[in-house]
Design a protein around this motif. Sequence first.
Motif, PDB file in Angstrom:
ATOM      1  N   GLY A  16       4.570  -5.767  29.076  1.00  0.00           N
ATOM      2  CA  GLY A  16       3.891  -7.037  28.738  1.00  0.00           C
ATOM      3  C   GLY A  16       4.138  -7.931  29.832  1.00  0.00           C
TER       4      GLY A  16
ATOM      5  N   ARG B 197      -2.361  -5.136  17.991  1.00  0.00           N
ATOM      6  CA  ARG B 197      -2.044  -6.473  18.434  1.00  0.00           C
ATOM      7  C   ARG B 197      -2.092  -7.577  17.499  1.00  0.00           C
TER       8      ARG B 197
ATOM      9  N   PRO C 262      -1.782 -15.133  18.475  1.00  0.00           N
ATOM     10  CA  PRO C 262      -1.465 -16.256  17.900  1.00  0.00           C
ATOM     11  C   PRO C 262      -2.102 -16.615  16.596  1.00  0.00           C
TER      12      PRO C 262
ATOM     13  N   THR D  63      -4.721 -12.100  24.708  1.00  0.00           N
ATOM     14  CA  THR D  63      -3.322 -12.630  24.412  1.00  0.00           C
ATOM     15  C   THR D  63      -2.911 -12.301  23.095  1.00  0.00           C
TER      16      THR D  63
ATOM     17  N   VAL E  57       0.745 -10.428  20.879  1.00  0.00           N
ATOM     18  CA  VAL E  57       1.736  -9.436  20.901  1.00  0.00           C
ATOM     19  C   VAL E  57       1.198  -8.093  20.500  1.00  0.00           C
ATOM     20  N   TYR E  58       1.558  -7.163  21.332  1.00  0.00           N
ATOM     21  CA  TYR E  58       0.981  -5.651  21.372  1.00  0.00           C
ATOM     22  C   TYR E  58       2.110  -4.792  21.010  1.00  0.00           C
ATOM     23  N   TYR E  59       1.874  -4.135  19.764  1.00  0.00           N
ATOM     24  CA  TYR E  59       2.788  -3.081  19.319  1.00  0.00           C
ATOM     25  C   TYR E  59       2.298  -1.834  19.199  1.00  0.00           C
TER      26      TYR E  59
ATOM     27  N   GLY F 276       7.285  -4.674  19.910  1.00  0.00           N
ATOM     28  CA  GLY F 276       6.369  -5.604  20.320  1.00  0.00           C
ATOM     29  C   GLY F 276       6.642  -5.953  21.797  1.00  0.00           C
ATOM     30  N   THR F 277       5.673  -6.124  22.376  1.00  0.00           N
ATOM     31  CA  THR F 277       5.675  -6.816  23.795  1.00  0.00           C
ATOM     32  C   THR F 277       4.433  -7.985  24.168  1.00  0.00           C
ATOM     33  N   GLN F 278       4.870  -9.210  24.495  1.00  0.00           N
ATOM     34  CA  GLN F 278       3.929 -10.210  24.471  1.00  0.00           C
ATOM     35  C   GLN F 278       2.999  -9.730  25.680  1.00  0.00           C
TER      36      GLN F 278
ATOM     37  N   THR G 233       0.132 -12.224  27.760  1.00  0.00           N
ATOM     38  CA  THR G 233      -0.537 -13.593  27.780  1.00  0.00           C
ATOM     39  C   THR G 233      -1.526 -13.498  28.950  1.00  0.00           C
TER      40      THR G 233
END
Length: 118
Positions: A9, A38, A41, A91, A93-95, A111-113, A115
């Motif tokens: 990410g 994902r 927000p 944008t 958090v991807y899991y 998870g990895t952000q 943006t």
Amino acid sequence: QVQLVESGGGLVQTGGSLTLSCTASERLYSSYILGWFRQPPGKDREFVAAVRQGTGGTTYADSVKGRFTISRDRSENQAYLQMNSLKPEDTAVYYCAGGGTWPPQSSWGQGTQVTVSS
């Protein structure tokens, strides 16, 4: 229980590309499904893409078709999500998630952000 770990990410500009990786803690059987979800927000988690280990068959959410590509490397127990033409609405958090049935949600990564700046 399979352990899943994501990486890759980061921050990217609109139109850019990123590749996410998911590594499983053990060899996955043929019917196992690895997928990406994902959570933007303030929104619920949503399905992005999935790949079956044996056939390599893939499924995508309509919102990412033609822009994202999921693949797997069975020898390395890994799955990848190549993301192109990224938009601010990507944008999230991807899991990474996996399981033997649909939807693949028996195991989850941390998870990895991702943006995407406009």
